[in-house]
Design a protein around this motif. Structure first.
Motif, PDB file in Angstrom:
ATOM      1  N   PRO A  42       0.808  -1.226   0.000  1.00 58.29           N
ATOM      2  CA  PRO A  42       0.000   0.000   0.000  1.00 58.29           C
ATOM      3  C   PRO A  42       0.838   1.270   0.000  1.00 58.29           C
ATOM      4  N   GLU A  43       1.972   1.243   0.681  1.00 61.65           N
ATOM      5  CA  GLU A  43       2.831   2.431   0.729  1.00 61.65           C
ATOM      6  C   GLU A  43       3.392   2.761  -0.658  1.00 61.65           C
ATOM      7  N   THR A  44       3.764   1.719  -1.424  1.00 59.43           N
ATOM      8  CA  THR A  44       4.292   1.939  -2.774  1.00 59.43           C
ATOM      9  C   THR A  44       3.186   2.411  -3.704  1.00 59.43           C
ATOM     10  N   GLU A 210      14.789  -0.450  -6.435  1.00 59.55           N
ATOM     11  CA  GLU A 210      16.062  -1.175  -6.534  1.00 59.55           C
ATOM     12  C   GLU A 210      17.077  -0.387  -7.360  1.00 59.55           C
ATOM     13  N   TRP A 211      16.596   0.274  -8.436  1.00 58.67           N
ATOM     14  CA  TRP A 211      17.497   1.048  -9.299  1.00 58.67           C
ATOM     15  C   TRP A 211      17.814   2.421  -8.725  1.00 58.67           C
ATOM     16  N   GLN A 212      16.930   2.909  -7.873  1.00 58.51           N
ATOM     17  CA  GLN A 212      17.010   4.307  -7.428  1.00 58.51           C
ATOM     18  C   GLN A 212      17.007   5.244  -8.635  1.00 58.51           C
ATOM     19  N   GLY A 213      16.214   4.863  -9.614  1.00 55.70           N
ATOM     20  CA  GLY A 213      16.111   5.647 -10.838  1.00 55.70           C
ATOM     21  C   GLY A 213      15.032   5.075 -11.721  1.00 55.70           C
ATOM     22  N   ILE A 214      14.852   5.697 -12.875  1.00 59.69           N
ATOM     23  CA  ILE A 214      13.811   5.284 -13.793  1.00 59.69           C
ATOM     24  C   ILE A 214      14.426   4.513 -14.956  1.00 59.69           C
ATOM     25  N   GLY A 215      13.682   3.610 -15.527  1.00 59.12           N
ATOM     26  CA  GLY A 215      14.206   2.805 -16.624  1.00 59.12           C
ATOM     27  C   GLY A 215      13.106   2.307 -17.524  1.00 59.12           C
ATOM     28  N   ARG A 262       7.861   0.572  -8.787  1.00 58.66           N
ATOM     29  CA  ARG A 262       7.940  -0.831  -8.394  1.00 58.66           C
ATOM     30  C   ARG A 262       9.115  -0.999  -7.425  1.00 58.66           C
ATOM     31  N   PRO A 263       9.139  -2.092  -6.668  1.00 58.31           N
ATOM     32  CA  PRO A 263      10.238  -2.309  -5.702  1.00 58.31           C
ATOM     33  C   PRO A 263      11.602  -2.389  -6.377  1.00 58.31           C
TER      34      PRO A 263
END
Length: 263
Positions: A42-44, A210-215, A262-263
Motif C-alpha cells: 500500500p505504501e508503494t 532497486e534502481w534508485q532511478g527510472i528505466g 515498483r520495488p
C-alpha cells in the motif's frame, strides 16, 4: 548460456523446432488481468498515486524541459513541430511499438524519439537508457496516463507479435526458464520474497526502488534475462521490440500509469 535465435523473423518459422524448449503456459484470462501496481505494498501504491511523492515525476519534469529545448543543426525543439505535448502526445505512448513505414519494421517510443531527434532536429543521438532519452520517453508516455493501451492493429506487425509470444514462452539461460513460467503460470506467487506479477507493461518507463532511478521496459527485461542466467538481447534489438509488441497486446485495454513505481 542459451538464447533464442538472433533474427526474430527467422525465429518464427522455427517454433516447432523449439517445442522442447517452450514452456506450456496458460494465458491469463481477461478478467484476471492485474497491473503490477496491484501487487505492490500500500505504501508503494500511495507513492505512485501522489505526484508530489512519485520520484518518477522528476524525470517527467526533466523531459518537459528537454521538450522545449532547441537542439541540433535545425535549431528546433520538439515544441517547434509538435506544440504542447499535453495535446499532441495524448495517447501516443499507448499505441507503441508501431510500424515504421520507412523500414517496414516495428519501432518503439524511444526509437521514434531518437529517430525524430536525428532526422528532424539533426542533433547527436542519445544513448538508450541515457537520462535525457529516458526523460523524454517518460514525459511523452506521461501524457497518456489513464488512457487504455491500444496496440496498432496493423497486420504487418503480426509476425513480430507472434515471434514475441514465442520468445515469451521459450526457455532460456542456465536456469532453463521462460518468461511465461513466472508471469503466466505463477503470477500469484513470490520469488525471493518479491511478488511475481503478470508482466503487463502499464507503468513504463517506471521508477524502481532497486534502481534508485527510472528505466525502460527493455531494461527490466534485461534484468530478467540476467536473472535466469541468459545472455540479454541487445538494446533496441528486434527481439526486444517483438517482446514489447506482444506484451502491449497482452495489456490491451489496461490503463497507462507512467511513471509507475515498483520495488
Amino acid at each position: 548460456m542459451r538464447r533464442p535465435a538472433a533474427s526474430v523473423i527467422a525465429f518464427a518459422p522455427l517454433a516447432l523446432a523449439l517445442l522442447a524448449g517452450v514452456a506450456r503456459a496458460g494465458d491469463i484470462a481477461p478478467g484476471d488481468r492485474r497491473s503490477g501496481r496491484d501487487f505492490m505494498a500500500p505504501e508503494t501504491q500511495a507513492m505512485q498515486a501522489d505526484d508530489t511523492s512519485n520520484p518518477g515525476m522528476l524525470w517527467v519534469l526533466r523531459g518537459a524541459g528537454l521538450w522545449e529545448q532547441e537542439a541540433g543543426a535545425s535549431g528546433q525543439s520538439c515544441t517547434s513541430c509538435h506544440g504542447a505535448a499535453e495535446a499532441s502526445m495524448r495517447g501516443v505512448a499507448a499505441r507503441y511499438p508501431a510500424l515504421d513505414t520507412a523500414t517496414g519494421a516495428p519501432i518503439d517510443l524511444t526509437g521514434r524519439i531518437s529517430q525524430c531527434r536525428a532526422e528532424r532536429q539533426r542533433a547527436p543521438a542519445l544513448a538508450r537508457e541515457s537520462d535525457d532519452l529516458v526523460a523524454l520517453a517518460t514525459f511523452v508516455a506521461h501524457q497518456s496516463r489513464g488512457l487504455p493501451i491500444a496496440p496498432p492493429q496493423d497486420p504487418r506487425l503480426d509476425p513480430y507479435r507472434t515471434a514475441g509470444r514465442q520468445l515469451f514462452t521459450a526457455r532460456m539461460g542456465q536456469l532453463d526458464l521462460s518468461c511465461a513460467n513466472c508471469h503466466d503460470d505463477n503470477w500469484n506467487g513470490r520469488l525471493a520474497g518479491s511478488a511475481v506479477t503478470q508482466a503487463h507493461p502499464t507503468g513504463y518507463p517506471l521508477y524502481r526502488l532497486e534502481w534508485q532511478g527510472i528505466g525502460s521496459l527493455q531494461r527490466r527485461m534485461r534484468n530478467c534475462m540476467v536473472g535466469v542466467r541468459a545472455e540479454p538481447f541487445a538494446a533496441g534489438s528486434e527481439e526486444f521490440l517483438a517482446l514489447e509488441l506482444y506484451l502491449m497486446q497482452r495489456a490491451a485495454g489496461m490503463a497507462m500509469e507512467t511513471p509507475g513505481i515498483r520495488p
